[in-house]
Design an enzyme around this catalytic site. Structure first.
Site, short mmCIF file in Angstrom:
data_model
loop_
_atom_site.label_atom_id
_atom_site.label_comp_id
_atom_site.label_asym_id
_atom_site.label_seq_id
_atom_site.Cartn_x
_atom_site.Cartn_y
_atom_site.Cartn_z
N HIS A 91 -17.17 -56.60 -22.61
CA HIS A 91 -16.25 -57.17 -21.80
C HIS A 91 -15.82 -58.55 -23.00
O HIS A 91 -15.61 -59.67 -22.37
CB HIS A 91 -16.78 -57.76 -20.75
CG HIS A 91 -16.95 -56.67 -19.75
ND1 HIS A 91 -17.61 -57.30 -18.49
CD2 HIS A 91 -17.05 -55.53 -19.68
CE1 HIS A 91 -17.97 -55.90 -17.83
NE2 HIS A 91 -17.59 -54.88 -18.55
N HIS A 104 -10.67 -55.11 -17.66
CA HIS A 104 -11.95 -54.91 -18.08
C HIS A 104 -12.74 -55.09 -19.24
O HIS A 104 -13.32 -56.12 -19.33
CB HIS A 104 -12.19 -53.47 -17.49
CG HIS A 104 -13.75 -53.01 -17.33
ND1 HIS A 104 -14.04 -51.80 -16.61
CD2 HIS A 104 -14.90 -53.36 -17.80
CE1 HIS A 104 -15.25 -51.58 -16.70
NE2 HIS A 104 -15.73 -52.62 -17.49
N GLU A 129 -22.23 -47.70 -16.04
CA GLU A 129 -20.73 -47.26 -16.90
C GLU A 129 -21.39 -45.73 -17.54
O GLU A 129 -20.40 -45.17 -18.30
CB GLU A 129 -20.39 -48.11 -17.64
CG GLU A 129 -18.67 -48.29 -17.85
CD GLU A 129 -18.04 -48.79 -16.64
OE1 GLU A 129 -17.75 -47.51 -15.87
OE2 GLU A 129 -17.99 -49.86 -16.30
N HIS A 181 -19.48 -50.35 -25.25
CA HIS A 181 -18.63 -51.17 -24.29
C HIS A 181 -18.91 -52.41 -23.96
O HIS A 181 -19.94 -52.64 -23.73
CB HIS A 181 -18.71 -50.30 -22.94
CG HIS A 181 -18.07 -50.93 -22.03
ND1 HIS A 181 -16.77 -51.40 -21.87
CD2 HIS A 181 -18.46 -51.35 -20.77
CE1 HIS A 181 -16.34 -51.75 -20.67
NE2 HIS A 181 -17.34 -51.96 -20.04
ZN LIG Z 1 -17.82 -52.95 -18.31
#
Ligand SMILES: [Zn+2]
Length: 212
Positions: free
Chosen positions: A91, A151, A71, A89
């Site tokens: 999930h 996501h 990412e 970031h």
């Molecule tokens: Zn991700």
């Protein structure tokens, strides 16, 4: 703490708090032209400073043996667009629930203002692609947080601590909203109510010291 040590520290906290599982999620922190980012394929609670790659803003690997997180293009696009210093970031569960069912997270609590008010859900694109990076960049405009359709979530901050706290707040706001929907219809704060909060925060009550 060095940039790489910050990744180890906050990676461990992210796992402890249940914000990420396995090798999902990634963090980065920037200093000038250099960005330390979590490596691909390593669980965030098992990082060592040496394992964390350093890239430049153009995406060249500057230091480290492992490949940067897949990412990383999204992280670099966000640095270029916002000038921020740290990105988280994950999930996380409730963030991902909102990101798979809605197009935005409405402000049902005034703390949403700390993230810029309404949190937008960036349009879906395959992970790691320039399309996803562009969608996230657009959703983040003027804000500290965005969700990514089907996501997860992404937050930014002037320090890793700020970006991390923004991720915790985003997850809390998503949980409140999702749990609220299970009970009834959560009331959304109006623009007027939110403006009054901004006004209140700018003019805190003063408590003069009692004369002795
Ligand atoms: Zn991700």
């Amino acid at each position: 703490m060095s940039l790489r040590e910050q990744l180890c520290e906050y990676g461990r906290r992210a796992v402890e708090l249940g914000l990420v599982i396995g090798t999902s999620g990634n963090l980065s922190v920037r200093q000038g032209d250099q960005v330390a980012v979590t490596p691909s394929g390593v669980a965030l609670d098992r990082l060592t400073p040496e394992a964390c790659p350093i890239v430049d803003l153009a995406g060249h690997l500057v230091e480290g043996e492992l490949q940067p997180s897949s990412e990383t293009p999204m992280h670099l696009a966000v640095y270029q667009a916002t000038g921020t210093q740290a990105i988280v970031h994950t999930h996380s569960v409730f963030g991902t629930v909102v990101a798979t069912t809605m197009t935005e997270l409405p402000p049902v609590h005034y703390n949403a203002l700390l993230l810029g008010g309404v949190v937008k859900v960036a349009e879906y694109a395959t992970y790691g692609t320039p399309e996803l990076a562009a969608n996230v960049r657009a959703a983040l405009a003027g804000k500290q947080a965005a969700l990514m359709a089907n996501h997860g979530g992404v937050t930014i901050g002037a320090t890793m601590e700020q970006a991390f706290e923004a991720t915790r707040l985003l997850e809390w706001l998503c949980e409140v909203y999702v749990r609220g929907l299970a009970v009834g219809r959560p009331a959304v704060l109006t623009d007027e109510q939110l403006a009054a909060v901004v006004d209140r925060a700018a003019n805190p009550p003063a408590f003069p010291r009692r004369p002795s």
